[in-house]
Design a protein around this motif. Structure first.
Motif, mmCIF file in Angstrom:
data_model
loop_
_atom_site.group_PDB
_atom_site.id
_atom_site.type_symbol
_atom_site.label_atom_id
_atom_site.label_comp_id
_atom_site.label_asym_id
_atom_site.label_seq_id
_atom_site.Cartn_x
_atom_site.Cartn_y
_atom_site.Cartn_z
ATOM 1 N N PHE A 1 0.672 -1.265 -0.066
ATOM 2 C CA PHE A 1 0.004 -0.022 0.145
ATOM 3 C C PHE A 1 0.833 1.435 0.150
ATOM 4 C CE2 PHE A 1 -3.721 -2.353 2.418
ATOM 5 C CZ PHE A 1 -4.087 -3.035 1.153
ATOM 6 N N ALA A 2 2.031 1.247 0.808
ATOM 7 C CA ALA A 2 2.678 2.438 1.025
ATOM 8 C C ALA A 2 3.473 2.581 -0.558
ATOM 9 C CB ALA A 2 3.776 2.136 2.025
ATOM 10 N N GLU A 3 3.996 1.545 -1.027
ATOM 11 C CA GLU A 3 4.595 1.597 -2.624
ATOM 12 C C GLU A 3 3.652 2.657 -3.374
ATOM 13 O OE1 GLU A 3 6.873 -1.455 -3.997
ATOM 14 O OE2 GLU A 3 7.200 -2.382 -2.126
ATOM 15 N N ILE A 4 2.234 2.080 -3.546
ATOM 16 C CA ILE A 4 1.306 2.389 -4.321
ATOM 17 C C ILE A 4 1.046 3.985 -4.019
ATOM 18 C CG2 ILE A 4 -1.119 2.532 -4.965
ATOM 19 C CD1 ILE A 4 -1.196 -0.481 -4.261
ATOM 20 N N GLU A 5 1.241 4.329 -2.856
ATOM 21 C CA GLU A 5 0.830 5.792 -2.357
ATOM 22 C C GLU A 5 1.759 6.757 -2.622
ATOM 23 O OE1 GLU A 5 -2.070 8.343 -0.056
ATOM 24 O OE2 GLU A 5 -2.007 6.639 -1.648
ATOM 25 N N ARG A 6 3.082 6.157 -2.604
ATOM 26 C CA ARG A 6 4.234 6.919 -3.161
ATOM 27 C C ARG A 6 4.028 7.209 -4.461
ATOM 28 N NH1 ARG A 6 7.613 3.816 -1.018
ATOM 29 N NH2 ARG A 6 8.559 2.785 -2.680
ATOM 30 N N PHE A 7 3.837 6.161 -5.441
ATOM 31 C CA PHE A 7 3.889 6.495 -6.805
ATOM 32 C C PHE A 7 2.563 7.289 -7.160
ATOM 33 C CE2 PHE A 7 6.888 3.372 -7.110
ATOM 34 C CZ PHE A 7 7.723 3.639 -8.366
ATOM 35 N N ARG A 8 1.287 7.039 -6.555
ATOM 36 C CA ARG A 8 0.020 7.608 -6.689
ATOM 37 C C ARG A 8 -0.001 8.923 -6.807
ATOM 38 N NH1 ARG A 8 -4.845 9.299 -4.595
ATOM 39 N NH2 ARG A 8 -3.872 9.209 -2.486
ATOM 40 N N LYS A 9 0.831 9.728 -5.670
ATOM 41 C CA LYS A 9 0.750 11.015 -5.601
ATOM 42 C C LYS A 9 -0.659 11.582 -5.513
ATOM 43 C CE LYS A 9 5.272 11.459 -7.318
ATOM 44 N NZ LYS A 9 6.221 12.085 -8.494
ATOM 45 N N LYS A 10 -1.087 12.433 -6.596
ATOM 46 C CA LYS A 10 -2.623 12.953 -6.674
ATOM 47 C C LYS A 10 -3.525 12.084 -7.691
ATOM 48 C CE LYS A 10 -1.653 17.485 -4.893
ATOM 49 N NZ LYS A 10 -1.708 18.865 -5.011
ATOM 50 N N VAL A 11 -2.879 11.134 -8.341
ATOM 51 C CA VAL A 11 -3.639 10.152 -9.163
ATOM 52 C C VAL A 11 -4.749 9.556 -8.441
ATOM 53 C CG1 VAL A 11 -3.554 8.533 -10.883
ATOM 54 C CG2 VAL A 11 -1.862 10.002 -10.743
ATOM 55 N N SER A 12 -5.976 9.618 -8.928
ATOM 56 C CA SER A 12 -7.372 9.141 -8.316
ATOM 57 C C SER A 12 -7.227 7.650 -8.475
ATOM 58 C CB SER A 12 -8.593 9.719 -8.800
ATOM 59 O OG SER A 12 -8.607 11.010 -8.490
ATOM 60 N N LEU A 13 -7.593 6.810 -7.482
ATOM 61 C CA LEU A 13 -7.798 5.316 -7.700
ATOM 62 C C LEU A 13 -8.973 4.917 -6.851
ATOM 63 C CD1 LEU A 13 -4.013 4.062 -7.191
ATOM 64 C CD2 LEU A 13 -5.427 4.267 -9.443
#
Length: 420
Positions: free
Chosen positions: A109-121
Motif C-alpha cells: 500500500f505504501a509503495e502505491i501511495e508513493r507512486f500515486r501522488k494525486k492520481v485518483s484510484l
C-alpha cells in the motif's frame, strides 16, 4: 482526498484499509486510465508467470480455488487474488496457499501511495495493484485473478492474461453492468485477449458476448461445443480435445465450475496428473458455498446473492431428503434483484426472515422491501435476533437456510459456531 503523509509501512492494516476506502474515487466506470498509468509506473503489467483471469456472474471464486488447489497439488508456485472476503482482508491474496502478513500488505500500500501522488484510484484499483506488487516480488509459475465486477472496466483486466475464463452470464450488478444478459455479456467478454483462449462454462451466451470475442480475435472454447460432461448416478465423465476422463467422483463444489476449471487447465502449458485431479475433486470445499454447519436441524450457508445463484441453490435444496420445514434467513444489498431471488426459492421455504445489511448500499428499512416480500415473512434488525427466534421454533427434522450477502454469511458463521 489528498495523500496522507502520515501513513507508512508501520501503519496498521486496518487503518490503511480505512484510508483506502475513504479515497474510494468513483470512476463512474468510464476507464482504467489511472490504474494502468500507476501499473506502468510500477512495472506491474508484465509477468513471467502464466496468468489466468476468471470472470462470470457466479462461481468465479470457486473456479479460482479449484485451479489453485490443482496447481499447488502438482507442485507449482501459485498466486491467487479473489474477492470479496468472508472475515479478513488478508483472505483476498494468497501465495502458495498461504495468507501474507499485515506488513507485506501495508508495504505494498505504501509503495502505491508513493507512486500515486494525486492520481485518483478506486478502492478496487488500489487493492488490485497491491496484489500485483505482492505477486511480482515472488517467483511464481501461475497467477490467478478473479474479476471483481464485470470485466471491461475491472482493475484485474489491466493485466495481459494468458487464459480468460467466464463461468456464466447472469443478471447481477445491474446499476453498473446493465439490465440485460446482452449488456452484461458485453462487459464480461472484454477480459478476452487476442489469439488467446477464453473458456466459457455456459452453453447459451448472448450474441453481444460472441461479437466482442470475434472483434478481439480470441479463441473461444465453450461447454457442449468444445468440451462435454456426462452425468451418471455415482460418477461423471469429462471429454475435451483428446482428453477423456472417466468415473470421476462428484465434487462437493459446483461440477460445472470444476469442469470449466479443468478446461482452462488443459488449455494451459502445464502438466497435471489425473490422480491429482481426482484427489482435488474429493477434497475441495469452500466456506459459504452450500456449507453445512450442523445437522438436526440442518444448517446450510450459501453466498447466493442473485437469481441465477439462488436457482442453483434451490436445486441443491430439493435434493435433500427432509420431512421438516425450511426456515430461510436472507440478507442482500439493495442493488440486487431481490424479487427474482425470492421467486426461485418461494415454493420451498416455509418461513422467511429478512435481515438488513447496513452498508453504503444496504437495505435499511422494511419499507424498501414490503411490496416484494412473501406473506410469511419476518423482518428483524440483525442476524442474532433471527437466529434466536428460529431456534425457539425449529425441530430436528427442519432446515435452516442462511443465504445472500457475504456480510450475512460471515456473521452467521461466527454466531452459529458459538452456539453449535
Amino acid at each position: 482526498m489528498e495523500k496522507n503523509n502520515i501513513l507508512n509501512i508501520n501503519t496498521s492494516l486496518s487503518i490503511w484499509l480505512k484510508y483506502i476506502k475513504q479515497l474510494n474515487i468513483k470512476r463512474n466506470y468510464n476507464g482504467l486510465e489511472n490504474c494502468i498509468f500507476i501499473a506502468k509506473e510500477m512495472d506491474l503489467l508484465n509477468f513471467c508467470a502464466f496468468v489466468f483471469i476468471v470472470g462470470g456472474t457466479n462461481g468465479k471464486g470457486t473456479t479460482c480455488f479449484i485451479l489453485e488447489r490443482i496447481f499447488l497439488s502438482s507442485g507449482y508456485r501459485v498466486g491467487l487474488y479473489t474477492s470479496p472476503h468472508l472475515f479478513k482482508y488478508r483472505e483476498r491474496i494468497r501465495v502458495n496457499g498461504k495468507y501474507l502478513s499485515d506488513t507485506e500488505h501495508t508495504r505494498a500500500f505504501a509503495e502505491i501511495e508513493r507512486f500515486r501522488k494525486k492520481v485518483s484510484l478506486s478502492y478496487f484499483d488500489f487493492i488490485t495493484l497491491s496484489a500485483l506488487i505482492l505477486f511480482k516480488r515472488r517467483k511464481l509459475d501461475v497467477i490467478i485473478l478473479e474479476v471483481g465486477l464485470g470485466g471491461r472496466l475491472d482493475a484485474t483486466n489491466i493485466v495481459n492474461s494468458d487464459i480468460s475464463v467466464i463461468t456464466n452470464i447472469g443478471i447481477d450488478h445491474i446499476t453498473h453492468l446493465g439490465f440485460t444478459r446482452s449488456d452484461i455479456g458485453y462487459e464480461k467478454a472484454h477480459i478476452a485477449k487476442k489469439n488467446k483462449y477464453i473458456i466459457v462454462g455456459e452453453k447459451d451466451v448472448p450474441d453481444s458476448f460472441l461479437q466482442v470475442i470475434k472483434i478481439k480475435e480470441a479463441i473461444l472454447k465453450k461447454i457442449d461445443l468444445d468440451w462435454w460432461i456426462t452425468y451418471k448416478k455415482n460418477y461423471w465423465n469429462y471429454f475435451s480435445d483428446g482428453i477423456n476422463l472417466h468415473y470421476l467422483p462428484y465434487p462437493k463444489v459446483s461440477l460445472e465450475n470444476f469442469s470449466t476449471a479443468l478446461t482452462a487447465l488443459f488449455h494451459s502449458p502445464f502438466n497435471v496428473n489425473e490422480n491429482v485431479i481426482i484427489n482435488s475433486i474429493k477434497h475441495i470445499t469452500l466456506p459459504g458455498r452450500f456449507q453445512i454447519l450442523s445437522n438436526n436441524p440442518k444448517v446450510i450457508l450459501d453466498v447466493a446473492h442473485n437469481p441465477h445463484a439462488v436457482l442453483h441453490l434451490s436445486k441443491k435444496i430439493k435434493n435433500i431428503k427432509s420431512i421438516g420445514k425450511i426456515y430461510a434467513i436472507m440478507g442482500v444489498l439493495k442493488d440486487k434483484d431481490i424479487s427474482g431471488m425470492i421467486l426461485n426459492l418461494e415454493s420451498l421455504v416455509d418461513y422467511w426472515y429478512f435481515i438488513p445489511i447496513y452498508r453504503d448500499i444496504g437495505i435499511s428499512s422494511k419499507i424498501q422491501l414490503i411490496d416484494i416480500l412473501p406473506k410469511n415473512f419476518n423482518f428483524l434488525e440483525n442476524f442474532k435476533l433471527a437466529w434466536y427466534d428460529i431456534n425457539l421454533k425449529v425441530k430436528k427434522e427442519d432446515i435452516i437456510l442462511i443465504f445472500g450477502s457475504f456480510y450475512l454469511v460471515s456473521e452467521a458463521i461466527r454466531v452459529v459456531n458459538l452456539n453449535v
